[in-house]
Design a protein around this motif. Structure first.
Motif, short mmCIF file in Angstrom:
data_model
loop_
_atom_site.label_atom_id
_atom_site.label_comp_id
_atom_site.label_asym_id
_atom_site.label_seq_id
_atom_site.Cartn_x
_atom_site.Cartn_y
_atom_site.Cartn_z
N ALA A 266 0.90 -1.19 -0.07
CA ALA A 266 0.07 0.02 -0.09
C ALA A 266 0.88 1.10 0.13
O ALA A 266 0.72 2.30 -0.58
N LEU A 267 2.03 1.27 0.63
CA LEU A 267 2.89 2.27 0.73
C LEU A 267 3.60 2.63 -0.59
O LEU A 267 3.60 3.80 -1.08
N LYS A 268 3.83 1.78 -1.21
CA LYS A 268 4.59 1.91 -2.58
C LYS A 268 3.38 2.44 -3.37
O LYS A 268 3.68 3.16 -4.36
N ALA A 269 2.28 2.06 -3.46
CA ALA A 269 1.00 2.16 -4.31
C ALA A 269 0.87 3.72 -4.14
O ALA A 269 0.26 4.31 -5.01
N SER A 270 0.99 4.20 -2.98
CA SER A 270 0.64 5.55 -2.69
C SER A 270 1.91 6.56 -3.15
O SER A 270 1.92 7.92 -2.76
N GLY A 271 2.97 5.94 -3.48
CA GLY A 271 4.24 6.70 -4.02
C GLY A 271 5.26 6.97 -2.71
O GLY A 271 6.00 7.62 -2.83
N ARG A 272 4.74 6.52 -1.47
CA ARG A 272 5.94 6.57 -0.60
C ARG A 272 7.03 5.60 -0.54
O ARG A 272 6.97 4.73 -0.86
N ARG A 273 8.33 6.13 -0.05
CA ARG A 273 9.47 5.42 -0.26
C ARG A 273 9.64 4.66 1.25
O ARG A 273 9.20 5.43 2.15
N ASP A 277 10.31 7.58 3.89
CA ASP A 277 9.16 8.48 4.04
C ASP A 277 8.43 7.52 5.34
O ASP A 277 7.91 8.20 6.22
N VAL A 278 8.47 6.23 5.40
CA VAL A 278 7.62 5.40 6.16
C VAL A 278 8.58 4.10 6.69
O VAL A 278 8.86 3.41 5.46
N ALA A 279 8.83 3.96 7.62
CA ALA A 279 9.66 2.71 8.23
C ALA A 279 8.45 1.49 8.46
O ALA A 279 7.32 1.99 8.68
N VAL A 280 8.83 0.62 8.09
CA VAL A 280 7.84 -0.86 8.28
C VAL A 280 8.58 -1.87 9.07
O VAL A 280 9.77 -2.25 8.80
N ALA A 281 7.86 -2.45 10.23
CA ALA A 281 8.27 -3.60 10.97
C ALA A 281 7.33 -4.51 11.03
O ALA A 281 6.05 -4.02 11.22
N GLY A 282 7.82 -5.83 11.48
CA GLY A 282 6.83 -7.01 11.22
C GLY A 282 7.07 -7.67 12.52
O GLY A 282 7.63 -7.16 13.71
N PHE A 283 6.47 -8.81 12.82
CA PHE A 283 6.81 -9.73 13.85
C PHE A 283 6.76 -11.12 13.36
O PHE A 283 5.96 -11.47 12.58
N ASP A 284 7.73 -11.90 13.67
CA ASP A 284 7.69 -13.30 13.48
C ASP A 284 9.16 -13.89 12.84
O ASP A 284 9.70 -14.96 13.13
N HIS A 291 12.57 -11.55 1.86
CA HIS A 291 11.87 -11.32 0.21
C HIS A 291 11.31 -10.38 0.05
O HIS A 291 11.07 -9.91 -1.23
N THR A 292 10.88 -9.45 1.00
CA THR A 292 10.31 -8.17 0.70
C THR A 292 11.28 -7.27 0.17
O THR A 292 12.26 -7.32 0.44
N ASP A 293 10.83 -6.15 -0.32
CA ASP A 293 11.81 -4.94 -0.91
C ASP A 293 11.43 -3.74 -0.25
O ASP A 293 10.60 -3.11 -0.86
N PRO A 294 12.17 -3.20 0.51
CA PRO A 294 13.42 -3.58 1.24
C PRO A 294 13.12 -4.72 2.13
O PRO A 294 11.90 -5.12 2.41
N ALA A 295 14.27 -5.54 2.38
CA ALA A 295 13.95 -6.55 3.44
C ALA A 295 13.65 -5.98 4.78
O ALA A 295 13.61 -5.06 5.19
N LEU A 332 15.15 -8.98 18.04
CA LEU A 332 15.03 -8.06 17.08
C LEU A 332 16.08 -8.57 15.89
O LEU A 332 17.31 -8.60 16.01
N VAL A 333 15.40 -8.33 14.61
CA VAL A 333 16.37 -8.52 13.35
C VAL A 333 16.29 -7.35 12.82
O VAL A 333 14.87 -7.03 12.39
N VAL A 334 17.28 -6.44 12.63
CA VAL A 334 17.26 -5.18 12.03
C VAL A 334 17.66 -5.32 10.41
O VAL A 334 18.54 -5.98 10.17
N ARG A 335 16.68 -5.09 9.55
CA ARG A 335 16.99 -5.07 8.04
C ARG A 335 16.67 -3.79 7.42
O ARG A 335 16.67 -2.67 8.07
N ASP A 336 16.48 -3.61 6.15
CA ASP A 336 16.74 -2.23 5.50
C ASP A 336 15.26 -1.37 5.51
O ASP A 336 15.33 -0.60 4.99
N SER A 337 14.07 -2.04 6.07
CA SER A 337 12.67 -1.42 5.98
C SER A 337 12.64 -0.40 7.16
O SER A 337 11.81 0.44 7.19
#
Length: 338
Positions: A266-273, A277-284, A291-295, A332-337
């Motif tokens: 959704a963020l990419k579709a809205s033109g956000r980087r 522009d917006v950091a994203v983090a998950g859980f698991d 395999h997401t871009d960015p990881a 915590l696993v820190v990647r590029d997102s």
């Protein structure tokens, strides 16, 4: 001379009536006593003496052995089994741990009323010696209650809401894990951190929300919280809503990696980087996180240890030990997102 009619031979139903328990409880007592509570065991034992009941020795010999198998009981829809990689990881880990003991694992789906009815009949018929309960929802308390009433050994993956004191469980520390990842986002200068929760009738969804709220404290903005259902599409839908509510949000913490991937869509579709522009983090730390871009930055759950500890705890309950409650740390696993 009048001949007296022979006295009727006592039946299992007679024993159940005198003991004040179900017919199934009497049957399990006669077939070895597993899945029978100490109180019920004593009541049936006394009723057997009082009624003079004597089981058919041949019939009993056919069923006294244990099933020597364990159920992987998944209370989700069948499509979630294949969409969520965590279930595959847990099932493979449990199967491997049981294989070391030469015990097969039986997958039982219980995501609908009909599936739960079939699952209950299958389990209570003695086809498995116990069940590993995966993805417990409070909406299914009646189903779980029916298994507990029959003294079926159960161990849950994560805290089973409503049955915390009756069912043992193994899981990661959802609350502290959520706090740590929110701390990480704040340390990167993020101030408007949104949260896409998991289903709030699950312990993971509820406790990760609690951790998020606890870490933000007075900075919490209720408009930055939306409930998801752990699917990628729900993460995407929630992010669209969050951007409508707060276009200036600068971080999203999703309660699992699939929803985080949907948030990225959704963020990419809205033109956000991401993460500019917006950091994203998950859980698991499921496979999709790499395999997401960015990881994806995420909290790693120790699934292999969770599944092995679940098996060990369940086998202990089957042998009559009290249920264990094991809360493992997430890391915590820190990647590029972010």
């Amino acid at each position: 001379m009048t001949r007296r009619a022979p006295r009727r031979r006592p039946t299992i139903d007679d024993v159940a009536r005198v003991a004040g328990v179900s017919r199934g409880t009497v049957s399990r007592y006669l077939n070895g006593g597993h899945w029978v509570s100490p109180e019920s065991h004593a009541a049936v034992e006394a009723a057997v003496r009082e009624t003079g009941y004597r089981p058919n020795a041949h019939a009993r010999s056919l069923v006294t052995a244990r099933a020597n198998s364990v159920a992987f009981l998944l209370t989700e829809s069948q499509d979630r089994l294949f969409a969520d990689p965590n279930f595959e990881t847990l099932m493979r880990g449990a199967a491997d741990a049981l294989a070391e003991r030469d015990v097969p694992l039986v997958l039982i789906m219980a995501g609908t009323d009909a599936e739960q009815r079939r699952a209950r009949e299958f389990i209570l018929a003695g086809h498995v010696d116990g069940a590993l309960l995966v993805s417990s929802h409070t909406a299914y308390t009646r189903f779980l209650g029916s298994l507990l009433s029959a003294d079926v050994p159960l161990i849950s993956c994560g805290m089973p809401l409503g049955y915390e004191r009756r069912i043992g469980w193994v899981g990661s520390d959802d609350l502290e894990g959520a706090r740590e990842i929110v701390q990480h986002l704040a340390s990167r200068g993020r101030r408007r951190i949104a949260h896409i929760t998991g289903p709030l009738d699950t312990s993971g969804g509820k406790n990760r929300l609690r951790g998020y709220e606890a870490e933000l404290g007075d900075r919490l903005d209720p408009l930055l919280v939306i409930e998801g259902d752990y699917s990628r599409s729900s993460g995407e839908r929630a992010t669209v809503q969050l951007l409508e509510r707060r276009p200036d949000l600068d971080a999203i913490f999703a309660s699992n990696d699939l929803m985080a991937a949907g948030a990225m869509d959704a963020l990419k579709a809205s033109g956000r980087r991401i993460p500019d522009d917006v950091a994203v983090a998950g859980f698991d730390d499921s496979p999709i996180a790499r395999h997401t871009d960015p990881a994806l930055t995420t909290m790693r759950q120790p699934f292999e240890r969770i599944s092995r500890d679940m098996v060990r705890a369940l086998l202990e309950v089957i042998e009559g030990e009290p249920p264990a409650r094991i809360n493992l740390p997430a890391s915590l696993v820190v990647r590029d997102s972010t």
